[in-house]
Scaffold this active site. Structure first.
Site, PDB file in Angstrom:
ATOM      1  N   SER A 156      17.454 -63.414  96.669  1.00 47.52           N
ATOM      2  CA  SER A 156      17.078 -63.372  98.087  1.00 47.52           C
ATOM      3  C   SER A 156      16.488 -64.719  98.473  1.00 47.52           C
ATOM      4  CB  SER A 156      16.024 -62.277  98.281  1.00 47.52           C
ATOM      5  OG  SER A 156      15.398 -62.423  99.532  1.00 47.52           O
ATOM      6  N   TYR A 194       8.293 -57.995  95.474  1.00 45.96           N
ATOM      7  CA  TYR A 194       9.718 -58.278  95.710  1.00 45.96           C
ATOM      8  C   TYR A 194       9.991 -59.786  95.688  1.00 45.96           C
ATOM      9  CZ  TYR A 194      14.377 -58.130  97.747  1.00 45.96           C
ATOM     10  OH  TYR A 194      15.729 -58.294  97.965  1.00 45.96           O
TER      11      TYR A 194
HETATM   12  P1  NAP Z   1      20.162 -50.522  98.505  1.00 46.56           P
HETATM   13  O1  NAP Z   1      21.121 -50.089  99.550  1.00 46.56           O
HETATM   14  O2  NAP Z   1      18.814 -49.915  98.445  1.00 46.56           O
HETATM   15  O3  NAP Z   1      20.903 -50.368  97.086  1.00 46.56           O
HETATM   16  C1  NAP Z   1      20.219 -50.593  95.897  1.00 46.56           C
HETATM   17  C2  NAP Z   1      21.062 -50.069  94.766  1.00 46.56           C
HETATM   18  O4  NAP Z   1      20.355 -50.321  93.531  1.00 46.56           O
HETATM   19  C3  NAP Z   1      21.294 -48.564  94.839  1.00 46.56           C
HETATM   20  O5  NAP Z   1      22.595 -48.267  94.387  1.00 46.56           O
HETATM   21  C4  NAP Z   1      20.262 -48.019  93.868  1.00 46.56           C
HETATM   22  O6  NAP Z   1      20.601 -46.749  93.326  1.00 46.56           O
HETATM   23  C5  NAP Z   1      20.339 -49.094  92.806  1.00 46.56           C
HETATM   24  N1  NAP Z   1      19.239 -49.032  91.849  1.00 46.56           N
HETATM   25  C6  NAP Z   1      17.918 -49.101  92.093  1.00 46.56           C
HETATM   26  N2  NAP Z   1      17.237 -48.970  90.950  1.00 46.56           N
HETATM   27  C7  NAP Z   1      18.160 -48.822  89.958  1.00 46.56           C
HETATM   28  C8  NAP Z   1      18.101 -48.641  88.560  1.00 46.56           C
HETATM   29  N3  NAP Z   1      16.910 -48.541  87.925  1.00 46.56           N
HETATM   30  N4  NAP Z   1      19.246 -48.548  87.845  1.00 46.56           N
HETATM   31  C9  NAP Z   1      20.431 -48.627  88.485  1.00 46.56           C
HETATM   32  N5  NAP Z   1      20.577 -48.771  89.808  1.00 46.56           N
HETATM   33  C10 NAP Z   1      19.446 -48.871  90.529  1.00 46.56           C
HETATM   34  O7  NAP Z   1      19.904 -52.108  98.603  1.00 46.56           O
HETATM   35  P2  NAP Z   1      20.868 -53.352  98.905  1.00 46.56           P
HETATM   36  O8  NAP Z   1      20.387 -54.000 100.142  1.00 46.56           O
HETATM   37  O9  NAP Z   1      22.285 -52.950  98.781  1.00 46.56           O
HETATM   38  O10 NAP Z   1      20.437 -54.326  97.717  1.00 46.56           O
HETATM   39  C11 NAP Z   1      21.328 -54.765  96.711  1.00 46.56           C
HETATM   40  C12 NAP Z   1      20.739 -56.046  96.109  1.00 46.56           C
HETATM   41  O11 NAP Z   1      20.732 -57.079  97.104  1.00 46.56           O
HETATM   42  C13 NAP Z   1      19.301 -55.898  95.633  1.00 46.56           C
HETATM   43  O12 NAP Z   1      19.108 -56.619  94.440  1.00 46.56           O
HETATM   44  C14 NAP Z   1      18.497 -56.545  96.757  1.00 46.56           C
HETATM   45  O13 NAP Z   1      17.249 -57.036  96.321  1.00 46.56           O
HETATM   46  C15 NAP Z   1      19.436 -57.651  97.162  1.00 46.56           C
HETATM   47  N6  NAP Z   1      19.184 -58.190  98.503  1.00 46.56           N
HETATM   48  C16 NAP Z   1      19.323 -57.399  99.611  1.00 46.56           C
HETATM   49  C17 NAP Z   1      19.070 -57.935 100.867  1.00 46.56           C
HETATM   50  C18 NAP Z   1      19.221 -57.119 102.120  1.00 46.56           C
HETATM   51  O14 NAP Z   1      18.946 -57.669 103.221  1.00 46.56           O
HETATM   52  N7  NAP Z   1      19.649 -55.863 102.064  1.00 46.56           N
HETATM   53  C19 NAP Z   1      18.674 -59.276 100.997  1.00 46.56           C
HETATM   54  C20 NAP Z   1      18.539 -60.054  99.850  1.00 46.56           C
HETATM   55  C21 NAP Z   1      18.800 -59.488  98.608  1.00 46.56           C
HETATM   56  P3  NAP Z   1      20.043 -45.349  93.957  1.00 46.56           P
HETATM   57  O15 NAP Z   1      20.973 -44.987  95.090  1.00 46.56           O
HETATM   58  O16 NAP Z   1      20.112 -44.406  92.812  1.00 46.56           O
HETATM   59  O17 NAP Z   1      18.647 -45.605  94.446  1.00 46.56           O
END
Ligand code: NAP
Length: 248
Positions: free
Chosen positions: A148, A171
């Protein structure tokens, strides 16, 4: 930077049942990869794989039980991949959490910070170490760590920049640690040809931020695709967004 690697690749995406991870899986599938959806909830993983299989794609989608915070789950996933495919070409460390309320660092509970690190840092180290023997068998191994801009010390140390206003101690610093470990693995693996990079998806509308982001999950997935498809002479040990390098 976006030249595509030829041939059917075996790709593992952690946290692929929803959000950005699901869209990364979908895009890799469209490119013809065998995509393993590493999901901690078996039903959610199977449902996601079924939805992807129903969509048109050149590759195939397979659900794989994987909780990145559980060593036994990680070891079992590595064994399954070894038994089924004998190698891994792409690892996308996408699973991530943000569980703390927005608050100044002095008010954040240490337990929350530890919880975030278990997934965002220790989970990535554990999965990467477990998958490396399989990645070493790939002719073009690629590791993508979903980071991020909030990890960037250059950005958060500018008091005028928007990033300096986000109070997420666990985070932000977990993603800074993720960037550091990205560089360290890249340095170790430089001679092996395995490329290790961190990518920022931008501010994406997903569950992690209560859908406050302005980009789609498909847009957020793009940087992972770019880094997963880096050619032989592509970058390693870098931090990138769709527009290019992001300052550390
Ligand atoms: P999200 O919709 O909350 O998805 C997160 C995913 O990670 C879900 O599939 C969740 O599974 C899984 N997860 C969490 N803990 C886990 C574990 N212990 N073992 C296996 N899977 C696990 O979030 P997202 O926005 O798609 O984020 C994806 C990545 O992008 C993350 O690393 C986040 O930090 C990064 N990111 C996101 C943004 C943004 O603006 N959204 C910006 C910068 C970086 P469950 O469904 O079981 O909870």
């Amino acid at each position: 930077m976006a030249a595509q690697i030829a041939g059917a690749r075996i790709a593992l995406v952690t946290g692929a049942n929803k959000g950005i991870g699901y869209e990364i899986a979908r895009a890799l599938l469209e490119q013809g990869s065998v995509v393993l959806l590493g999901c901690r909830d078996r039903n959610k993983g199977r449902s996601a794989a079924e939805r992807l299989a129903a969509a048109r794609g050149a590759g195939s989608a397979v659900a794989l039980d994987l909780d990145v915070t559980r060593p036994s789950s990680i070891a079992a996933a590595a064994r399954d991949i070894e038994a089924m495919y004998g190698r891994l070409d792409t690892l996308v460390n996408n699973a991530g959490i943000s569980v703390e309320p927005r608050a100044p660092p002095s008010a954040v509970s240490l337990e929350r910070v530890k919880q975030v690190y278990e997934t965002n840092v220790f989970g990535v180290i554990a999965v990467t170490q477990a998958m490396l023997p399989l990645l070493r068998r790939s002719p073009a191994g690629r590791i993508v760590n979903m980071s991020s801009s909030m990890a960037s010390l250059a950005l958060i140390s500018d008091p005028e920049a928007p990033w300096s206003k986000f109070g997420l101690l666990g985070y932000n610093t977990s993603k800074t640690a993720l960037n550091a470990l990205t560089v360290m693995f890249a340095n170790e693996l430089r001679e092996s040809g395995i490329k290790v990079n961190a990518g920022c998806p931008g501010y994406v509308s997903t569950d992690i931020n209560g859908h406050s982001g302005y980009r789609s999950a498909a847009q957020g997935a793009q940087i992972a695709l770019t880094l997963a498809n880096l050619p032989h002479d592509g970058a390693t040990g870098g931090f990138f967004g769709d527009s290019g390098p992001i300052p550390w």
